[in-house]
Design a protein around this motif. Sequence first.
Motif, PDB file in Angstrom:
ATOM      1  N   HIS A  64      41.377  46.181 -13.003  1.00 28.42           N
ATOM      2  CA  HIS A  64      42.128  46.113 -11.752  1.00 28.42           C
ATOM      3  C   HIS A  64      41.455  46.937 -10.652  1.00 28.42           C
ATOM      4  O   HIS A  64      41.579  46.617  -9.464  1.00 28.42           O
ATOM      5  N   GLU A  66      38.286  47.181 -10.123  1.00 31.33           N
ATOM      6  CA  GLU A  66      37.225  46.360  -9.544  1.00 31.33           C
ATOM      7  C   GLU A  66      37.795  45.348  -8.548  1.00 31.33           C
ATOM      8  O   GLU A  66      37.073  44.842  -7.684  1.00 31.33           O
ATOM      9  N   GLU A  67      39.090  45.062  -8.673  1.00 32.02           N
ATOM     10  CA  GLU A  67      39.745  44.107  -7.772  1.00 32.02           C
ATOM     11  C   GLU A  67      40.341  44.797  -6.539  1.00 32.02           C
ATOM     12  O   GLU A  67      40.996  44.155  -5.729  1.00 32.02           O
TER      13      GLU A  67
END
Length: 335
Positions: A64, A66-67
């Motif tokens: 998450h 990385e998002e």
Amino acid sequence: MIFYQVNRILYKPHIINKFLRNVHTETTSSSNILYPLKSRGLLKVTGDDASVFLQGLITNDMNHFEEGTKSMYAMFLNNKGRVLYDTLIHKWNKEESFLIECDRKLVNVLQKHLKLYKLKRKVNIEDVNDEYLLYALKSTNVKDVSNEKINVYKDPRLTELGYRVISSVDVKDSDVAQTVGNDVVTESNEDGYKYLRYKLGVSEGADDLPPGTSFPLEANCDYLHGVSFHKGCYIGQELTARVHHTGVVRKRIMPLKFNETISNNIERDSVISASSNPKSNLGKLKGVVNNYGLGLLRIKEALDAKILSVANYSAEAQKPAWWPIEAPKELLKSE
């Protein structure tokens, strides 16, 4: 004629009282308050393998970050699927750098737990409580701050919980308050924040979740965006996934509204029973602040009982408004 009817309605005392209560509630809830969280501590995890390392230990998904996620709610479990440490994980300045927020009393124990699984991974785990201070910020007008001295994170669990603020120890409380928002008042302790949590029905720390005693779904980890059922394996995953897929969670952390302000200390883990049946055991008390408490309760039985008895005090179990609406059993069967 219409004017007369409107005035007649406004004249009714119960209507006026209801209006005044709503005005008072809205005024109170709009206050911008900064609570120092001295009960919470921080560990910094850095290194090339930091994300992969934590991925195998927590209930949530490190991907998450990385998002674009800045903060994440997650739990560390033992191999029997019980909660050891409930945490908030905050993305720090560097690419592979994270601050793990947990109960201050458990910082050293969590650090040892992490080092046990470190093996040869490129990971550094350090206690940074001498470097940073933690705050909870309840505010409707928050400035997006992220620098070397002060960082603001939206609480990933509930909007009502506001924000987390992490500052360097050399920054004064008043300067933190002035930096993060307008007209922010700084409290001297975290009692108000704890009262807010209890009123919402959110557990936090070793007092509410003694290590090794509760399951993550009993602590509403699934409802608070703290567990991923799509990631790979992690310690304690098997039982957590099984309970989720069977859909049978009979006990959960819930708020208790007392009929009076509690001034005396009530022993933690006091048995909660139905007033109509003092011998019944519907759960255990986790704590009380003013007129609200937190209990691990048998959901159906506690709600059906209407009036509960806790150490000779009367209380009512409340189903939090933020719990998801359950699908009818007929619909589940048809699927």
